[in-house]
Design a protein around this motif. Structure first.
Motif, mmCIF file in Angstrom:
data_model
loop_
_atom_site.group_PDB
_atom_site.id
_atom_site.type_symbol
_atom_site.label_atom_id
_atom_site.label_comp_id
_atom_site.label_asym_id
_atom_site.label_seq_id
_atom_site.Cartn_x
_atom_site.Cartn_y
_atom_site.Cartn_z
ATOM 1 N N ALA A 77 0.836 -1.202 0.000
ATOM 2 C CA ALA A 77 0.000 0.000 0.000
ATOM 3 C C ALA A 77 0.873 1.257 0.000
ATOM 4 O O ALA A 77 0.550 2.240 -0.695
ATOM 5 N N LEU A 78 1.967 1.242 0.752
ATOM 6 C CA LEU A 78 2.884 2.387 0.745
ATOM 7 C C LEU A 78 3.507 2.576 -0.624
ATOM 8 O O LEU A 78 3.629 3.710 -1.117
ATOM 9 N N LYS A 79 3.893 1.471 -1.255
ATOM 10 C CA LYS A 79 4.497 1.549 -2.605
ATOM 11 C C LYS A 79 3.476 2.094 -3.606
ATOM 12 O O LYS A 79 3.820 2.941 -4.436
ATOM 13 N N ALA A 80 2.244 1.652 -3.523
ATOM 14 C CA ALA A 80 1.192 2.126 -4.426
ATOM 15 C C ALA A 80 0.910 3.609 -4.188
ATOM 16 O O ALA A 80 0.677 4.363 -5.132
ATOM 17 N N ARG A 81 0.934 4.026 -2.918
ATOM 18 C CA ARG A 81 0.683 5.442 -2.605
ATOM 19 C C ARG A 81 1.794 6.314 -3.185
ATOM 20 O O ARG A 81 1.515 7.376 -3.734
ATOM 21 N N ALA A 83 3.637 5.628 -5.775
ATOM 22 C CA ALA A 83 3.565 5.597 -7.241
ATOM 23 C C ALA A 83 2.442 6.496 -7.771
ATOM 24 O O ALA A 83 2.504 6.961 -8.913
ATOM 25 N N ALA A 84 1.426 6.727 -6.956
ATOM 26 C CA ALA A 84 0.259 7.521 -7.406
ATOM 27 C C ALA A 84 0.536 9.014 -7.400
ATOM 28 O O ALA A 84 1.407 9.548 -6.895
#
Length: 84
Positions: A77-81, A83-84
């Motif tokens: 979730a941190l990685k996705a945040r 990347a967004a």
């Protein structure tokens, strides 16, 4: 029967966290992964504390995996945040 002592009460709170996280994930169309995995991690930690005082090796191993999967979910979730 186990006495209703502090470690047992901590274990009940941990159990409630895991049940809440599962119900949250199931009932919410787009669950927040930080809530889902964070509450699961808290539940695993609380249950592990309880299991330290009332040992049950298979349950302790389960909580170790539960915590590891929750940490993995938080990391994703941190990685996705980021990347967004």
């Amino acid at each position: 029967m186990t006495a209703l002592d502090i470690p047992t009460l901590i274990g009940f709170v941990g159990m409630a966290c895991i049940i809440f996280a599962y119900a949250y994930m199931t009932g919410k169309a787009d669950p927040n992964p930080f809530v889902q995995h964070g509450v699961n991690l808290a539940g695993a930690i609380l249950l592990a504390i309880s299991l330290y005082y009332h040992p049950n090796l298979p349950s302790m191993v389960l909580e170790g995996f539960w915590a590891a999967i929750a940490i993995w979910g938080i990391a994703k979730a941190l990685k996705a945040r980021r990347a967004a």
